[in-house]
Design an enzyme around this catalytic site. Structure first.
Site, short mmCIF file in Angstrom:
data_model
loop_
_atom_site.label_atom_id
_atom_site.label_comp_id
_atom_site.label_asym_id
_atom_site.label_seq_id
_atom_site.Cartn_x
_atom_site.Cartn_y
_atom_site.Cartn_z
N ALA A 160 -31.58 19.07 -3.09
CA ALA A 160 -30.38 18.88 -2.27
C ALA A 160 -30.77 18.53 -0.83
O ALA A 160 -30.09 17.73 -0.18
CB ALA A 160 -29.51 20.12 -2.29
N GLY A 185 -31.63 14.98 -1.03
CA GLY A 185 -30.44 14.26 -1.50
C GLY A 185 -29.37 14.12 -0.43
O GLY A 185 -28.67 13.11 -0.37
N ASP A 186 -29.26 15.11 0.44
CA ASP A 186 -28.32 15.04 1.56
C ASP A 186 -28.65 13.83 2.43
O ASP A 186 -27.76 13.07 2.83
CB ASP A 186 -28.40 16.34 2.36
CG ASP A 186 -27.54 16.34 3.61
OD1 ASP A 186 -26.35 16.00 3.50
OD2 ASP A 186 -28.05 16.69 4.68
N CYS A 187 -29.92 13.63 2.70
CA CYS A 187 -30.36 12.49 3.51
C CYS A 187 -30.10 11.16 2.80
O CYS A 187 -29.62 10.20 3.42
CB CYS A 187 -31.84 12.60 3.83
SG CYS A 187 -32.25 14.00 4.85
N GLU A 211 -26.45 10.35 2.85
CA GLU A 211 -26.02 9.93 4.19
C GLU A 211 -26.53 8.53 4.53
O GLU A 211 -25.81 7.74 5.14
CB GLU A 211 -26.47 10.92 5.25
CG GLU A 211 -25.96 10.50 6.62
CD GLU A 211 -25.61 11.64 7.54
OE1 GLU A 211 -25.26 11.32 8.68
OE2 GLU A 211 -25.67 12.81 7.13
#
Length: 128
Positions: free
Chosen positions: A19, A22-24, A27
């Site tokens: 995560a 994955g967040d990056c 975004e």
């Protein structure tokens, strides 16, 4: 495509590590979409990107892709959704936050697996 030339097995990473990356990735996809859509002031781009990367928005995104996920992708999403997170943002319910973590876990997994085409496919469905 990965930028660091190091072998990694995403199946061996914790869901919160997936995560984290994955967040990056999510975004970056949102920012690329917004920048290629129109040339506008950075402040406007930031305000617009928040509409896509919030827990509420990522919960909505999951609803758009949940029926096309493979068995493996669903399992990865569930690992992320069920991970014990240390905090809760004020802007999201517990359910939304867990769902968003699952989505970020899935995108991190696909990125580290170097499955760029699948990332593009899912992101396209989210923003159709």
């Amino acid at each position: 495509m990965r930028f660091i030339d190091k072998d990694v097995n995403p199946k061996q990473l914790s869901p919160l590590n997936l995560a984290f990356i994955g967040d990056c990735i999510y975004e970056i996809l949102v920012r690329e979409m917004l920048v290629t859509d129109a040339n506008r002031p950075v402040n406007d781009l930031h305000k617009e990107s928040v509409k896509y990367v919030s827990a509420k928005a990522q919960t909505s995104a999951f609803e758009k892709i949940k029926d096309v996920l493979t068995e493996e992708e669903t399992a990865v999403y569930k690992r992320g959704r069920n991970a014990k997170v240390g905090h809760m943002p004020k802007s999201a319910t517990q359910s939304e936050y867990h769902c968003a973590t699952g989505v970020e876990t899935l995108f991190g997994y696909l990125y580290l697996k170097e499955d760029t085409e699948r990332i593009k496919e899912l992101f396209s469905k989210i923003n159709a």
